[in-house]
Write an enzyme that holds these catalytic residues in place. Structure first.
Site, PDB file in Angstrom:
ATOM      1  N   LYS A  77      29.501  35.149  17.066  1.00 27.54           N
ATOM      2  CA  LYS A  77      28.368  36.084  17.018  1.00 27.54           C
ATOM      3  C   LYS A  77      28.085  36.583  18.434  1.00 27.54           C
ATOM      4  O   LYS A  77      28.098  35.783  19.384  1.00 27.54           O
ATOM      5  CB  LYS A  77      27.149  35.352  16.442  1.00 27.54           C
ATOM      6  CG  LYS A  77      25.917  36.203  16.217  1.00 27.54           C
ATOM      7  CD  LYS A  77      24.831  35.366  15.539  1.00 27.54           C
ATOM      8  CE  LYS A  77      23.588  36.156  15.209  1.00 27.54           C
ATOM      9  NZ  LYS A  77      22.564  35.334  14.518  1.00 27.54           N
ATOM     10  N   SER A 152      20.969  37.392  10.225  1.00 27.96           N
ATOM     11  CA  SER A 152      21.473  38.306  11.223  1.00 27.96           C
ATOM     12  C   SER A 152      22.952  38.065  11.577  1.00 27.96           C
ATOM     13  O   SER A 152      23.593  38.963  12.134  1.00 27.96           O
ATOM     14  CB  SER A 152      20.637  38.206  12.500  1.00 27.96           C
ATOM     15  OG  SER A 152      20.767  36.922  13.088  1.00 27.96           O
ATOM     16  N   SER A 176      19.559  32.849   9.592  1.00 31.39           N
ATOM     17  CA  SER A 176      20.607  33.812   9.947  1.00 31.39           C
ATOM     18  C   SER A 176      22.043  33.345   9.771  1.00 31.39           C
ATOM     19  O   SER A 176      22.949  34.163   9.793  1.00 31.39           O
ATOM     20  CB  SER A 176      20.418  34.292  11.375  1.00 31.39           C
ATOM     21  OG  SER A 176      19.463  35.308  11.368  1.00 31.39           O
TER      22      SER A 176
END
Ligand code: GLN
Length: 481
Positions: A77, A152, A176
């Protein structure tokens, strides 16, 4: 070359000499090249990945010591620092930021010969649950590209489920990792707070967030946890897990385990397909010998409000550093005095981050803190007390990961409060520091549903055993892409 194998299968295949890390990584990059235009999981691709994999192959051939990952391609990420590579947080503010150091999780993975294939998309600064708030455009759900992949850590989930890597690291402040895992049919695991170092993770709300793996199997999540967990002098919130082996005894089963079904997460507003999948999961666990019973956590009804109050407050303070002086989007000083300069710099934040900063300035401010921030802290401690009570009676808790199915891109973007509400089943684990995992359980109208299990703090091993047991009860189709 079969790119659909799990991390542990990959390791075995390379170890046995059936495949080379170089070939596998090269094919992975080809796949990214050919399908990512449609999915937009990646923000940047590591051009050196194939060379790095080749070095691992060389080590194997020459009999040198090789790390446990054997050149396994992992995506990261884009809010975790990899030295000398761009770390944008999917924000215009950090569009050109090159990290000067490695996050601890990255150092640990490098030591074990993992290969980073690229940095993946997220909602700007990890604020959101659809990736629609990425400054560089939304990722698409590989099950149906008109739908959100969750967030996310949406890029992480997409890259794992569409076979653009073998595993990924995401971060979970309020769901997330688990939310996109549920929406894309991957494993998403948020460990106990403190089990994994946050050093080098760009902070959103430090007091509750954790890095966590997104994988194709529960065993893979345990394998990655073995590598990245443990005490870190650079993060004083880490705990000593005494080098626990999370993979051993993972198939111990759940016979005789008591599982509490969280009432407040399985009622009002829950999609019927999600409810029926949850009931089905409970029956499967009962068939394996678990004893399931309803439990009430009354404070869950205030958890979303408390979560957004606390996280906005921490975000307000964490994001103050993006002042264009130390970090930020670059433009010349001429023509501005201090306030107008900072305010111009802040215009580079997108709408969701701006909203959080405004809330985060207001809720803890003098005259309002008692009504908002301090009240939210009270909810947090009451909720923690309630869940601790529940764990006196139950070994594990269960609920759907997300109360709704994935929805269309654009459908909810203008309604932030309804988006916030979708976090109702995930924020409790963060506010209380407990470990939780989303296990893919069913597909409804072509869209995935994940089931969430929770355990008490530092009972991650038990959590992974239960998740493994649940995973074995289903056989799901692979993503149609
Ligand atoms: N949707 C939540 C938020 O926007 C969770 C995000 C996260 O876990 N990083 O804050």
């Amino acid at each position: 070359m079969n790119l659909k194998i799990s991390a542990l299968e990959f390791v075995q295949e390379v170890q046995n000499g059936n495949i080379s890390a170089e070939d596998f990584v090269a094919k992975t990059l080809e796949r990214i090249q050919s399908i990512d235009e449609k999915l937009h999981a990646f923000l940047s691709v590591n051009e050196q990945a194939v060379d790095q994999a080749r070095k691992v192959d060389k080590k194997i051939k020459s009999g040198d010591k090789v790390g446990a990952c054997f050149g396994m391609p992992i995506s990261i990420k884009d809010n975790m620092c990899i030295k000398n590579s761009k770390t944008t947080c999917a924000s215009k503010m950090l569009e050109n930021f090159v990290a000067p150091y490695d996050a601890t999780v990255i150092t640990k993975l490098k030591e074990q010969d993992a290969v980073f294939v690229g940095k993946v998309n997220l909602d700007e600064f990890a604020m959101g649950l659809t990736t629609e708030f990425s400054a560089f455009g939304s990722s698409k759900n590989p099950w149906n590209t008109e739908y959100v992949p969750g967030g996310s850590s949406g890029g992480s989930a997409v890259s794992v489920s569409a076979f653009e890597c073998v595993a990924s690291l995401g971060s979970d402040t309020g769901g997330s990792v688990r939310n996109p895992a549920s929406f894309c049919s991957a494993i998403g695991y948020k460990p106990t707070y403190g089990l994994i170092s946050r050093y080098g993770l760009i902070s959103y709300a430090n007091s509750i967030e954790q890095i966590g793996p997104l994988t194709r199997t529960v065993k893979d999540a345990a394998f990655i946890l073995n590598i990245i967990s443990g005490l870190d002098p650079n993060d004083n919130t880490t705990v000593d897990n005494k080098s626990e082996d999370y993979l051993s005894d993972i198939d111990s089963g759940i016979e005789g385990k008591k599982i509490g079904i969280i009432k407040e997460m399985t009622e009002d507003g829950i999609d019927l397909a999600v409810l029926s999948a949850t009931k089905n999961a409970i029956s499967k666990l009962e068939a394996l010998g678990a004893i399931c019973e309803e439990v009430s956590l009354d404070m869950v009804k205030y958890s979303v409000a408390a979560y957004y109050t606390i996280t906005a407050t921490e975000a307000g303070s964490n994001l103050a550093r993006y002042d264009n002086l130390r970090y930020g989007y670059d433009f010349p000083l001429e023509g501005y005095e201090f306030n107008s300069y900072i305010s111009k710099a802040r215009q580079n934040f997108g709408p969701e981050v701006t909203r959080r900063m405004i809330i985060g300035g207001f809720v803890p401010s003098a005259g309002h803190a008692g009504k908002y921030f301090l009240k939210a802290l009270k909810v947090k401690s009451k909720l923690t007390r309630e869940i601790n009570e529940a764990f006196k009676k139950f070994d594990l808790l269960i609920a759907p990961t997300v109360p709704v199915l994935p929805f269309k891109i654009g459908e909810k973007i203008d309604d932030p409060v309804s988006l916030f509400q979708i976090d109702i089943n995930t924020v409790t684990a963060n506010l209380t520091g407990k470990p939780a995992i989303s296990v893919p359980f069913s597909i409804s109208n072509g869209l995935p549903i994940g089931i969430q299990l929770f355990a008490d703090s530092m009972n991650d091993k038990l959590l992974l055993q239960a998740a493994y047991a649940l995973e074995q009860t289903v056989s799901l189709p692979k993503v149609p892409i």
